[in-house]
Write a protein that holds these residues in place. Structure first.
Motif, PDB file in Angstrom:
ATOM      1  N   ALA A  83       2.894 -16.655  -9.789  1.00 18.37           N
ATOM      2  CA  ALA A  83       1.564 -16.158  -9.430  1.00 18.37           C
ATOM      3  C   ALA A  83       0.693 -17.214  -8.764  1.00 18.37           C
ATOM      4  O   ALA A  83      -0.199 -16.878  -7.982  1.00 18.37           O
ATOM      5  CB  ALA A  83       0.862 -15.605 -10.667  1.00 18.37           C
ATOM      6  N   ASP A  84       0.938 -18.476  -9.057  1.00 17.61           N
ATOM      7  CA  ASP A  84       0.100 -19.535  -8.489  1.00 17.61           C
ATOM      8  C   ASP A  84       0.744 -20.195  -7.269  1.00 17.61           C
ATOM      9  O   ASP A  84       0.392 -21.305  -6.884  1.00 17.61           O
ATOM     10  CB  ASP A  84      -0.231 -20.594  -9.548  1.00 17.61           C
ATOM     11  N   ASP A  85       1.692 -19.488  -6.655  1.00 18.23           N
ATOM     12  CA  ASP A  85       2.358 -20.024  -5.475  1.00 18.23           C
ATOM     13  C   ASP A  85       2.574 -18.885  -4.479  1.00 18.23           C
ATOM     14  O   ASP A  85       2.269 -17.731  -4.768  1.00 18.23           O
ATOM     15  CB  ASP A  85       3.701 -20.655  -5.872  1.00 18.23           C
ATOM     16  N   ILE A  86       3.070 -19.210  -3.293  1.00 12.84           N
ATOM     17  CA  ILE A  86       3.326 -18.216  -2.244  1.00 12.84           C
ATOM     18  C   ILE A  86       4.698 -18.490  -1.637  1.00 12.84           C
ATOM     19  O   ILE A  86       5.049 -19.649  -1.377  1.00 12.84           O
ATOM     20  CB  ILE A  86       2.270 -18.287  -1.120  1.00 12.84           C
ATOM     21  N   TYR A  87       5.465 -17.432  -1.414  1.00 15.47           N
ATOM     22  CA  TYR A  87       6.733 -17.547  -0.702  1.00 15.47           C
ATOM     23  C   TYR A  87       6.603 -16.818   0.628  1.00 15.47           C
ATOM     24  O   TYR A  87       6.233 -15.639   0.669  1.00 15.47           O
ATOM     25  CB  TYR A  87       7.878 -16.920  -1.514  1.00 15.47           C
ATOM     26  N   ASN A  88       6.874 -17.523   1.711  1.00 16.30           N
ATOM     27  CA  ASN A  88       6.830 -16.922   3.040  1.00 16.30           C
ATOM     28  C   ASN A  88       8.192 -16.321   3.377  1.00 16.30           C
ATOM     29  O   ASN A  88       9.204 -17.027   3.414  1.00 16.30           O
ATOM     30  CB  ASN A  88       6.430 -17.961   4.082  1.00 16.30           C
ATOM     31  N   MET A  89       8.193 -15.037   3.632  1.00 15.46           N
ATOM     32  CA  MET A  89       9.430 -14.295   3.816  1.00 15.46           C
ATOM     33  C   MET A  89      10.125 -14.637   5.132  1.00 15.46           C
ATOM     34  O   MET A  89       9.467 -14.918   6.135  1.00 15.46           O
ATOM     35  CB  MET A  89       9.151 -12.790   3.781  1.00 15.46           C
ATOM     36  N   LYS A  90      11.430 -14.601   5.100  1.00 13.89           N
ATOM     37  CA  LYS A  90      12.235 -14.740   6.311  1.00 13.89           C
ATOM     38  C   LYS A  90      12.311 -13.375   7.010  1.00 13.89           C
ATOM     39  O   LYS A  90      12.164 -12.328   6.373  1.00 13.89           O
ATOM     40  CB  LYS A  90      13.634 -15.239   5.966  1.00 13.89           C
ATOM     41  N   ASN A  91      12.568 -13.416   8.318  1.00  9.56           N
ATOM     42  CA  ASN A  91      12.631 -12.166   9.073  1.00  9.56           C
ATOM     43  C   ASN A  91      13.658 -11.193   8.497  1.00  9.56           C
ATOM     44  O   ASN A  91      13.422  -9.984   8.427  1.00  9.56           O
ATOM     45  CB  ASN A  91      12.956 -12.447  10.544  1.00  9.56           C
ATOM     46  N   GLU A  92      14.801 -11.716   8.083  1.00 10.76           N
ATOM     47  CA  GLU A  92      15.840 -10.837   7.550  1.00 10.76           C
ATOM     48  C   GLU A  92      15.407 -10.165   6.244  1.00 10.76           C
ATOM     49  O   GLU A  92      15.798  -9.029   5.959  1.00 10.76           O
ATOM     50  CB  GLU A  92      17.161 -11.583   7.359  1.00 10.76           C
ATOM     51  N   GLU A  93      14.569 -10.850   5.471  1.00 13.62           N
ATOM     52  CA  GLU A  93      14.056 -10.255   4.239  1.00 13.62           C
ATOM     53  C   GLU A  93      13.031  -9.168   4.563  1.00 13.62           C
ATOM     54  O   GLU A  93      12.990  -8.115   3.910  1.00 13.62           O
ATOM     55  CB  GLU A  93      13.434 -11.338   3.360  1.00 13.62           C
ATOM     56  N   ILE A  94      12.202  -9.437   5.557  1.00  8.77           N
ATOM     57  CA  ILE A  94      11.206  -8.454   5.986  1.00  8.77           C
ATOM     58  C   ILE A  94      11.899  -7.165   6.424  1.00  8.77           C
ATOM     59  O   ILE A  94      11.472  -6.057   6.074  1.00  8.77           O
ATOM     60  CB  ILE A  94      10.353  -9.034   7.123  1.00  8.77           C
ATOM     61  N   LEU A  95      12.994  -7.305   7.154  1.00 12.78           N
ATOM     62  CA  LEU A  95      13.743  -6.143   7.614  1.00 12.78           C
ATOM     63  C   LEU A  95      14.490  -5.473   6.462  1.00 12.78           C
ATOM     64  O   LEU A  95      14.569  -4.241   6.391  1.00 12.78           O
ATOM     65  CB  LEU A  95      14.727  -6.560   8.710  1.00 12.78           C
ATOM     66  N   LYS A  96      15.031  -6.265   5.570  1.00 15.45           N
ATOM     67  CA  LYS A  96      15.794  -5.726   4.436  1.00 15.45           C
ATOM     68  C   LYS A  96      14.963  -4.764   3.602  1.00 15.45           C
ATOM     69  O   LYS A  96      15.465  -3.725   3.147  1.00 15.45           O
ATOM     70  CB  LYS A  96      16.289  -6.879   3.554  1.00 15.45           C
ATOM     71  N   GLY A 110       8.584   4.209  -0.078  1.00 11.79           N
ATOM     72  CA  GLY A 110       9.567   5.196  -0.517  1.00 11.79           C
ATOM     73  C   GLY A 110      10.461   4.725  -1.643  1.00 11.79           C
ATOM     74  O   GLY A 110      11.217   5.498  -2.229  1.00 11.79           O
ATOM     75  N   THR A 111      10.389   3.445  -1.966  1.00 12.56           N
ATOM     76  CA  THR A 111      11.152   2.854  -3.064  1.00 12.56           C
ATOM     77  C   THR A 111      10.366   1.671  -3.598  1.00 12.56           C
ATOM     78  O   THR A 111       9.544   1.089  -2.873  1.00 12.56           O
ATOM     79  CB  THR A 111      12.546   2.384  -2.586  1.00 12.56           C
ATOM     80  N   ASP A 112      10.613   1.295  -4.852  1.00 12.16           N
ATOM     81  CA  ASP A 112       9.886   0.164  -5.431  1.00 12.16           C
ATOM     82  C   ASP A 112      10.668  -1.141  -5.358  1.00 12.16           C
ATOM     83  O   ASP A 112      10.302  -2.139  -5.978  1.00 12.16           O
ATOM     84  CB  ASP A 112       9.473   0.463  -6.877  1.00 12.16           C
ATOM     85  N   ASP A 113      11.753  -1.162  -4.581  1.00 13.43           N
ATOM     86  CA  ASP A 113      12.585  -2.374  -4.492  1.00 13.43           C
ATOM     87  C   ASP A 113      11.776  -3.600  -4.084  1.00 13.43           C
ATOM     88  O   ASP A 113      11.986  -4.703  -4.616  1.00 13.43           O
ATOM     89  CB  ASP A 113      13.718  -2.171  -3.481  1.00 13.43           C
ATOM     90  N   LYS A 138       2.550   3.109  11.373  1.00  9.11           N
ATOM     91  CA  LYS A 138       3.507   2.265  12.079  1.00  9.11           C
ATOM     92  C   LYS A 138       3.181   0.827  11.720  1.00  9.11           C
ATOM     93  O   LYS A 138       2.029   0.417  11.747  1.00  9.11           O
ATOM     94  CB  LYS A 138       3.411   2.472  13.595  1.00  9.11           C
ATOM     95  N   ARG A 139       4.208   0.055  11.397  1.00 11.23           N
ATOM     96  CA  ARG A 139       4.004  -1.328  10.988  1.00 11.23           C
ATOM     97  C   ARG A 139       4.823  -2.224  11.925  1.00 11.23           C
ATOM     98  O   ARG A 139       6.054  -2.187  11.913  1.00 11.23           O
ATOM     99  CB  ARG A 139       4.435  -1.521   9.529  1.00 11.23           C
ATOM    100  N   THR A 140       4.107  -3.003  12.713  1.00 10.50           N
ATOM    101  CA  THR A 140       4.744  -3.782  13.770  1.00 10.50           C
ATOM    102  C   THR A 140       4.413  -5.264  13.601  1.00 10.50           C
ATOM    103  O   THR A 140       3.303  -5.613  13.204  1.00 10.50           O
ATOM    104  CB  THR A 140       4.257  -3.299  15.153  1.00 10.50           C
ATOM    105  N   MET A 141       5.378  -6.117  13.937  1.00  4.78           N
ATOM    106  CA  MET A 141       5.192  -7.562  13.774  1.00  4.78           C
ATOM    107  C   MET A 141       5.788  -8.298  14.962  1.00  4.78           C
ATOM    108  O   MET A 141       6.910  -8.014  15.389  1.00  4.78           O
ATOM    109  CB  MET A 141       5.891  -8.024  12.490  1.00  4.78           C
ATOM    110  N   ASN A 199      12.429  -2.997   4.591  1.00  3.14           N
ATOM    111  CA  ASN A 199      11.828  -1.934   5.412  1.00  3.14           C
ATOM    112  C   ASN A 199      10.311  -2.047   5.523  1.00  3.14           C
ATOM    113  O   ASN A 199       9.599  -1.037   5.520  1.00  3.14           O
ATOM    114  CB  ASN A 199      12.215  -0.549   4.864  1.00  3.14           C
ATOM    115  N   MET A 200       9.851  -3.280   5.659  1.00  2.73           N
ATOM    116  CA  MET A 200       8.414  -3.492   5.791  1.00  2.73           C
ATOM    117  C   MET A 200       7.901  -3.092   7.170  1.00  2.73           C
ATOM    118  O   MET A 200       6.705  -2.862   7.341  1.00  2.73           O
ATOM    119  CB  MET A 200       8.073  -4.956   5.503  1.00  2.73           C
ATOM    120  N   LEU A 201       8.801  -3.030   8.133  1.00  5.07           N
ATOM    121  CA  LEU A 201       8.423  -2.689   9.507  1.00  5.07           C
ATOM    122  C   LEU A 201       9.002  -1.324   9.883  1.00  5.07           C
ATOM    123  O   LEU A 201      10.069  -0.937   9.415  1.00  5.07           O
ATOM    124  CB  LEU A 201       8.945  -3.734  10.483  1.00  5.07           C
ATOM    125  N   THR A 202       8.286  -0.631  10.743  1.00  6.41           N
ATOM    126  CA  THR A 202       8.796   0.627  11.291  1.00  6.41           C
ATOM    127  C   THR A 202       9.277   0.440  12.723  1.00  6.41           C
ATOM    128  O   THR A 202       9.834   1.364  13.317  1.00  6.41           O
ATOM    129  CB  THR A 202       7.714   1.719  11.261  1.00  6.41           C
TER     130      THR A 202
END
Length: 212
Positions: free
Chosen positions: A187-200, A173-176, A129-132, A202-205
């Motif tokens: 590689a030398d930078d970081i992008y902080n994901m938006k909530n809608e991207e996190i949901l898109k 379940g997919t490599d998307d 289970k992955r919760t945020m 399926n990072m959370l259960t």
């Protein structure tokens, strides 16, 4: 080392280790020294509280044994609460450990103050289970090969993608999500994901938890 830790951390350790002339004139040797130095130390910290274990720090070669020891000594632990986990310096250790977490049926959890990135993000995906909580930071980026070539510039059918791509596919379940990350930031930078991207992807259960 495919996944890099946050730039600020690399810079800090480079300043410490790279002060000698030998390192100053050989960047590859300097990075190798950084990795070796960090792998000699326990850079991941675990603290148990009831059925939760709180995880902070960089994932390295010592982390899997640390985690397995904690779980063995505290069998009631069901959830790994990730605090500040900025990355991994050893995917060859991180991915098998993450798969072990999934096999054990352990959960991963991010509080509103959590900040994970790179290999830390990969590890989060291992949770059964992955919760945020709303406010948590999830950072992603690409990787580059030993010559500095970015993943997005490597043909999609290249075996160089396979370790990272296959891991994401096994977890989600997919490599998307894998292909998304290599375009999200270099590689030398970081992008902080938006909530809608996190949901898109399926990072959370579980639904995002809103905290007052």
């Amino acid at each position: 080392m495919n996944k890099k830790i946050k730039i600020a951390l690399i810079t800090l350790i480079t300043l410490i280790i790279g002060s000698g002339a030998l390192f100053a004139f050989n960047p590859d040797l300097r990075m190798g020294a950084i990795v070796t130095f960090m792998n000699l130390k326990e850079t991941t910290k675990f603290e148990v509280d009831g059925d939760k274990v709180y995880m902070n720090g960089i994932i390295n070669t010592k982390t899997p044994d640390q985690l397995k020891k904690v779980i063995s000594e505290n069998p009631k632990v069901k959830t790994i609460v990730m605090g500040e986990v900025p990355g991994s310096i050893d995917d060859e250790s991180n991915f098998p450990m993450a798969k072990w977490v999934r096999e054990k049926g352990l959960n991963t959890y991010l509080t509103k103050d959590s900040s994970i990135a790179s290999g830390g993000t990969d590890f989060f995906l291992a949770g059964n289970k992955r919760t945020m909580e709303d406010g948590a930071i999830i950072g992603v980026h690409s990787w580059s090969d030993s010559l500095g070539k970015e993943a997005k510039d490597i043909p999609k059918d290249s075996p160089e993608h396979e370790m990272n791509r296959k891991y994401i596919e096994e977890m989600l379940g997919t490599d998307d999500f894998y292909w998304y990350t290599i375009y999200a930031a270099p590689a030398d930078d970081i992008y902080n994901m938006k909530n809608e991207e996190i949901l898109k992807y399926n990072m959370l259960t579980e639904p995002i938890i809103k905290k007052d």
